[in-house]
Motif scaffolding. Structure first.
Motif, PDB file in Angstrom:
ATOM      1  N   ALA A   1     -10.571  -2.412   4.525  1.00 28.67           N
ATOM      2  CA  ALA A   1      -9.841  -2.060   3.298  1.00 28.67           C
ATOM      3  C   ALA A   1      -8.499  -1.421   3.632  1.00 28.67           C
ATOM      4  O   ALA A   1      -7.476  -1.715   3.009  1.00 28.67           O
ATOM      5  CB  ALA A   1     -10.686  -1.109   2.447  1.00 28.67           C
TER       6      ALA A   1
ATOM      7  N   ILE B   1      -6.092  -4.160   4.769  1.00 27.66           N
ATOM      8  CA  ILE B   1      -5.663  -5.000   3.646  1.00 27.66           C
ATOM      9  C   ILE B   1      -4.610  -4.258   2.817  1.00 27.66           C
ATOM     10  O   ILE B   1      -3.604  -4.832   2.404  1.00 27.66           O
ATOM     11  CB  ILE B   1      -6.887  -5.413   2.784  1.00 27.66           C
ATOM     12  N   HIS B   2      -4.842  -2.969   2.615  1.00 25.86           N
ATOM     13  CA  HIS B   2      -3.873  -2.160   1.860  1.00 25.86           C
ATOM     14  C   HIS B   2      -2.495  -2.193   2.537  1.00 25.86           C
ATOM     15  O   HIS B   2      -1.472  -2.380   1.888  1.00 25.86           O
ATOM     16  CB  HIS B   2      -4.387  -0.718   1.769  1.00 25.86           C
TER      17      HIS B   2
ATOM     18  N   ARG C   1      -0.879  -5.698   2.181  1.00 18.61           N
ATOM     19  CA  ARG C   1      -0.373  -5.922   0.821  1.00 18.61           C
ATOM     20  C   ARG C   1       0.890  -5.110   0.550  1.00 18.61           C
ATOM     21  O   ARG C   1       1.808  -5.564  -0.133  1.00 18.61           O
ATOM     22  CB  ARG C   1      -1.443  -5.514  -0.199  1.00 18.61           C
ATOM     23  N   GLU C   2       0.921  -3.873   1.085  1.00 17.34           N
ATOM     24  CA  GLU C   2       2.064  -3.006   0.837  1.00 17.34           C
ATOM     25  C   GLU C   2       3.349  -3.653   1.370  1.00 17.34           C
ATOM     26  O   GLU C   2       4.397  -3.591   0.741  1.00 17.34           O
ATOM     27  CB  GLU C   2       1.819  -1.639   1.505  1.00 17.34           C
TER      28      GLU C   2
ATOM     29  N   ALA D   1       4.404  -6.451  -0.876  1.00 17.83           N
ATOM     30  CA  ALA D   1       4.908  -5.989  -2.168  1.00 17.83           C
ATOM     31  C   ALA D   1       6.270  -5.316  -2.062  1.00 17.83           C
ATOM     32  O   ALA D   1       7.009  -5.272  -3.038  1.00 17.83           O
ATOM     33  CB  ALA D   1       3.897  -5.033  -2.802  1.00 17.83           C
TER      34      ALA D   1
ATOM     35  N   ALA E   1      -6.498 -10.439   2.117  1.00 18.32           N
ATOM     36  CA  ALA E   1      -5.662  -9.576   1.274  1.00 18.32           C
ATOM     37  C   ALA E   1      -5.072 -10.338   0.097  1.00 18.32           C
ATOM     38  O   ALA E   1      -4.923  -9.776  -0.988  1.00 18.32           O
ATOM     39  CB  ALA E   1      -4.541  -8.958   2.110  1.00 18.32           C
TER      40      ALA E   1
ATOM     41  N   ASN F   1      -1.818   7.164   2.488  1.00 18.19           N
ATOM     42  CA  ASN F   1      -1.504   5.751   2.699  1.00 18.19           C
ATOM     43  C   ASN F   1      -0.199   5.407   1.995  1.00 18.19           C
ATOM     44  O   ASN F   1      -0.035   4.327   1.447  1.00 18.19           O
ATOM     45  CB  ASN F   1      -2.657   4.851   2.245  1.00 18.19           C
TER      46      ASN F   1
ATOM     47  N   GLN G   1      -1.070  -2.540  -6.709  1.00 20.68           N
ATOM     48  CA  GLN G   1      -0.197  -2.625  -5.541  1.00 20.68           C
ATOM     49  C   GLN G   1       0.597  -3.925  -5.546  1.00 20.68           C
ATOM     50  O   GLN G   1       1.764  -3.958  -5.188  1.00 20.68           O
ATOM     51  CB  GLN G   1      -1.093  -2.562  -4.294  1.00 20.68           C
TER      52      GLN G   1
ATOM     53  N   SER H   1      -4.040  -6.659  -7.561  1.00 22.22           N
ATOM     54  CA  SER H   1      -4.609  -6.204  -6.300  1.00 22.22           C
ATOM     55  C   SER H   1      -4.294  -4.736  -6.073  1.00 22.22           C
ATOM     56  O   SER H   1      -3.216  -4.267  -6.419  1.00 22.22           O
ATOM     57  CB  SER H   1      -4.031  -7.013  -5.142  1.00 22.22           C
ATOM     58  N   GLY H   2      -5.253  -4.042  -5.485  1.00 23.44           N
ATOM     59  CA  GLY H   2      -5.020  -2.640  -5.161  1.00 23.44           C
ATOM     60  C   GLY H   2      -6.241  -2.063  -4.487  1.00 23.44           C
ATOM     61  O   GLY H   2      -7.266  -2.723  -4.347  1.00 23.44           O
ATOM     62  N   THR H   3      -6.099  -0.817  -4.029  1.00 25.31           N
ATOM     63  CA  THR H   3      -7.213  -0.111  -3.419  1.00 25.31           C
ATOM     64  C   THR H   3      -7.762   0.860  -4.458  1.00 25.31           C
ATOM     65  O   THR H   3      -6.987   1.639  -5.034  1.00 25.31           O
ATOM     66  CB  THR H   3      -6.734   0.638  -2.167  1.00 25.31           C
TER      67      THR H   3
ATOM     68  N   ALA I   1     -10.504  -2.405  -1.133  1.00 26.11           N
ATOM     69  CA  ALA I   1      -9.291  -3.133  -1.512  1.00 26.11           C
ATOM     70  C   ALA I   1      -9.721  -4.397  -2.234  1.00 26.11           C
ATOM     71  O   ALA I   1     -10.374  -5.256  -1.634  1.00 26.11           O
ATOM     72  CB  ALA I   1      -8.476  -3.465  -0.275  1.00 26.11           C
TER      73      ALA I   1
END
Lengths: 300, 638
Positions: free
Chosen positions: A12, A15-16, A19-20, A23, A48, A167, B253, B266-268, B309
């Motif tokens: 997780a 993946i965060h 994605r960040e 984005a 992700a 994070n 996110q 999508s997000g955590t 996530a």
């Protein structure tokens, strides 16, 4: 409620991070070395963004001295997963006839890998590049941020890193500067193998033991992967049951004798072995704090 | 010895039942902790010892370590464990830890990630970095020295960052003859100090990292101590947070839109648990819908909980983008553009109230500023102190105002929605960590009064386009002289103008402000606001202020509409200004009579790309004024 396992948490977190970048960065790229860590990183990226395809390309900086099986694996993997692949080769190096035998490992790695990488980042104007490095690999990596700032000259300044809390990642840069992003920072080697095992992630067959032609040189078992390898007087390639713990340029990557045929065999062998992972790579032995120095100069 | 049998046990398990071993590893619990405390209290030695004793040091590393210990070690040829973790060349040379290092090890019972953080005060920010990831803080104290300022500072910061469990490791007991009295007295002091903190558990352990006392096993040198060794404490400690049982919230996110048929968010997950079919609300829009699916690569999930996530799809097409938060309807987070927060300042340049910074929350980056530094916290006494700025490593409580709304919760309640970092707009450095205390209500109560006669109506009546001509440059560079000439020329043409002059403003509107950096920022902010009102009135406004900082000039530019701000750099060499010196200020600055004088002991940041650049060494004031008028004529004066 079930609590997440250690690996689920790591997954997780990665993946965060991935994605960040998608984005918030304008033009990211994922570096792909074809090794096991890269395979895990790519797998996480596909997770992700599912069901979308990766919103960025994947790039391999090819030194032209990789194991042939690595390149075959790369082509198959990319086709199967519908990835946009960029292969970059440092043409200046090719023009100079660069190679580890003719120029030595340090010069070869610098020109084909470090300079090649910088060249590619500049050529495509990437503002963020993912790498599969882990903090447990080496001491200076243990100190590096997940979002690691690089100057316009691609330099890392270890004494002046941005604080990185929670994070929340600061990826603000000026034009020409860039970020190296390490989503696997908190994974250990065991975590990587265990995840490959649980998720059935395909890896290059070179990680498994097989009879391969090798010669012993400077205490390392080097595989004779093609006829560019000059044999020294008295050297005769021998067929030995060997495998590779890390993958790179074949003349610089030592094999280990092994009978590990399955993933669990590999994990078992790794756990019972008492040599740390990077020992198979010739490059780290050069000088003290050598990895830190290489990183400052733009090596991943 | 336990150590050996642990190793043998593991090896046997690995050799005979690798599948079983992996299953066991997969379900091992997991703990993140941080070691902190003053420099030389033995943090790196402790971690080196933990890695060594848990057999995480491989033979090749051990050989290198023995070699290094002889070369640069501080233990007279014995193994110097600190060399294992101090990875940067500068650290090994200086024998200190500069940056936080993350280390990984595991025992029979648990997996650990430890953040080894620096003890020097100047590296406090690196320590805070490590603390933001940790569940437990191991605070080292040198038994010979007792509680030091850094012990208090680090305790306060880990507490502020929300770590609820403190282990006070009273180290180097071997150097005080394993004295029970010394241990007891330090424990008493620490508990007294910690009365003002919010730790839910504090455990004190007497130990010697160097000798291995009470690290893995109970020490035989301290029979008076009946508590657990450090390792058994860390193995047994219960830090579960029950985050999954709290109300659901998830910062969005990334919007996942592969084709017209799929639209996912999508997000955590920040807190709570979400199931397909649950009703949700999107903030700040407050639109509601239901969760259609929780889509993942491995198939749809029935539910997802905190820290996972995920990607949610909804029943209705509602507009949601990055920066929004999806939450449970009954327990929605707040929306505000003003709040109070605790701030840890992490940059060498101090916090300047009034200066705009970027504020980055879990999923949104916006411009905002500190309106007021309410007080600083003295980390030694925990008392509140008045102050105008925060310097490196200082902690303060501030009121913020932002250019846009954020969705938040108090940090103590939901750290993922209450944390933010501050980023300098010019250097891009991370300058502070913030933790939101609560929203400020007044934001919702002040509304813009709409008026019928507006800016463009007023401007049309005057046959001109309103604009600010912002003159910046050193003292005595000629700003006021040139601005004055420009105003005369425009006035004669029939334009409607006003000149805001630095000295004049300081006699009235800004007479309460001095010349330190904070006041300079406020001076420019007020002038900017006044100029903005005048532009709204349809005027052509000239301002003549040194305005030495790029950030404030940019702030004023950002306040105005497009094409309403023209930056004019009156570029006069310092030597020339000093020769002119009409007010005798340079002379006084030279003699030390005036402090914070721009160009001397206060910096001037020249514009990087001024709209008009006047090189006054080569032109008269008259020529300069003509150049300005010529430049704006076509667009503004027609």
């Amino acid at each position: 409620m079930t609590t997440l396992t250690h690996l689920q948490r790591l997954e997780a977190e990665s993946i965060h991070i991935i994605r960040e970048v998608a984005a918030t960065c304008d033009n990211p790229v994922m570096l792909y070395s074809i090794g096991k860590d890269s395979s895990v990183m790519l797998h996480l990226a596909m997770k992700a963004f599912y069901p979308s395809k990766l919103p960025f390309p994947v790039m391999h900086v090819d030194t032209t001295w990789k194991f042939r099986e690595m390149i075959a694996f790369r082509e198959k993997f990319v086709a199967e997963n519908n990835l946009d692949l960029i292969v970059h080769i440092n043409q200046d190096g090719i023009d100079m006839g660069m190679g580890p035998f003719s120029h030595g490992s340090a010069v070869h790695t610098d020109v084909m890998k470090t300079q090649g990488l910088k060249q590619a980042l500049d050529k495509y104007g990437f503002d963020a590049a993912f790498g599969g490095a882990r903090r447990d690999e080496e001491k200076s990596r243990a100190k590096e941020r997940i979002f690691s700032f690089r100057s316009a000259q691609h330099r890392w300044d270890p004494k002046n890193q941005r604080p990185e809390l929670w994070n929340i990642y600061n990826n603000r840069i000026q034009k020409g500067e860039s970020m190296r992003v390490f989503p696997l920072s908190n994974w250990t080697e065991l975590d990587i193998w265990q995840y490959i095992h649980l998720e059935n992630i395909p890896i290059v067959p070179l990680y498994f033991a097989k009879k391969r032609p090798v010669v012993e040189r400077d205490g390392m078992l080097i595989m004779v992967d093609d006829d560019r390898m000059p044999l020294l007087d008295g050297e005769v390639p021998e067929m030995k049951m060997v495998r590779f713990r890390t993958l790179g340029c074949y003349p610089l990557t030592g094999a280990v004798e092994s009978t590990a045929l399955t993933l669990t065999d590999i994990i078992q062998e790794m756990l019972l072995t008492k040599t740390s992972e990077r020992q198979g790579r010739a490059i780290d032995k050069d000088a003290h704090a050598s990895m830190e120095q290489k990183k400052q100069e733009g090596y991943f | 010895m336990t150590k050996k049998s642990y190793e043998v046990r593991q090896s046997e398990k690995i050799s005979h039942d690798i599948e079983g071993y992996l299953k066991e590893q997969e379900h091992k619990s997991f703990l993140r902790f941080i070691t902190c405390g003053s420099v030389d209290d033995g943090k790196s030695t402790l971690i080196g010892r933990l890695l060594y004793d848990s057999k995480l040091i491989f033979e090749d590393q051990l050989a290198a370590l023995e070699n290094d210990s002889k070369k640069v070690g501080t233990q007279g040829g014995d193994i110097d464990f600190a060399l294992l973790v101090d990875g940067l060349a500068a650290e090994r040379e200086q024998g200190i830890t500069i940056d936080v290092a993350y280390r990984f090890f595991s025992t029979d019972k648990r997996k650990f990630i430890v953040a080894d953080t620096p003890g020097h005060e100047q590296y406090t920010r690196n320590m805070a970095t490590g603390a933001s990831y940790a569940d437990v803080a191991v605070i080292l104290i040198d038994a010979r020295k007792g509680i030091l300022t850094q012990t208090r500072r680090h305790s306060y910061i880990v507490d502020l960052l929300g770590i609820r469990h403190a282990v006070v490791a009273i180290n180097k007991m071997d150097l005080v003859d394993y004295s029970e009295d010394i241990f007891n007295s330090i424990e008493k002091d620490y508990r007294k100090f910690a009365e003002n903190l919010n730790f839910s558990s504090i455990t004190c352990v007497p130990m010697s990292a160097l000798k291995g006392d009470n690290i893995m096993e109970s020490s035989t040198s301290m029979n008076w101590y009946h508590g657990p060794s450090l390792m058994s404490l860390l193995e047994e400690m219960d830090v579960a947070e029950n985050k999954a049982e709290q109300p659901f919230s998830m910062p969005v996110q990334w919007v996942n839109r592969p084709d017209l048929d799929f639209r996912g968010f999508s997000g955590t997950v920040a807190s709570g648990t979400i199931r397909a079919g649950d009703e949700i609300i999107a903030l700040p829009s407050a639109k509601t819908s239901k969760v259609k699916s929780i889509a993942t690569y491995d198939g749809n999930l029935d539910f997802a909980s905190a820290d996972q996530a995920v990607t949610l799809t909804l029943e209705d097409e509602i507009d949601i983008s990055r920066g929004d938060v999806i939450s449970e309807i009954g327990h929605r987070p707040e929306v505000t553009d003003q709040f109070q927060a605790h701030v840890i300042w992490m940059d060498n340049s101090p916090l300047l109230p009034g200066r705009p910074y970027l504020i980055k929350t879990a999923n949104k980056t916006i411009s905002g500023k500190v309106n007021e530094l309410k007080y600083k916290v003295n980390v030694n006494s925990l008392e509140h102190e008045a102050g105008k700025t925060l310097e490196l490593n200082e902690v303060g409580v501030c009121n913020f105002s932002l250019d846009d709304d954020i969705v938040f919760e108090a940090y103590v309640k939901n750290s993922a929605l209450g944390a933010f970092v501050m980023i300098d707009k010019i250097s891009n450095r991370t300058v502070a960590a913030g933790m939101i205390d609560f929203g400020l209500r007044r934001a919702t109560n002040i509304h813009w009064q709409a008026v019928d006669v507006d800016k463009s109506a007023r401007a049309t009546q005057k046959h001109q386009k309103p604009v600010v001509l912002w003159f910046t440059g050193l003292s005595a560079s000629g700003k006021s002289t040139i601005a004055n000439l420009v105003e005369k020329k425009l006035f004669l043409r029939g334009n409607h103008t006003y000149l805001l002059d630095g000295d004049n403003v300081r006699h009235g509107l800004n007479k309460d402000l001095g010349f330190v950096d904070v006041d300079r920022v406020e001076n420019i902010r007020r002038v900017g606001e006044v100029a903005k009102l005048m532009v709204d009135a349809g005027l052509i406004v000239m301002t003549a202020f040194i305005s030495p900082f790029r950030a404030e000039r940019r702030m004023v530019r950002d306040m105005m509409g497009d094409h309403e701000f023209i930056e004019i750099f009156v570029d006069t060499p310092l030597e020339l200004c000093e020769q002119r010196d009409p007010k005798g200020l340079y002379k006084k600055a030279r003699s030390g009579e005036i402090k914070n004088f721009t160009g001397f002991d206060s910096p001037y940041e020249a514009p990087e790309q001024a709209d008009i650049h006047l090189f006054t060494a080569n032109m008269s004031a008259e020529e300069a004024a003509d150049a300005v008028v010529a430049k704006i004529e076509a667009q503004y004066l027609a």
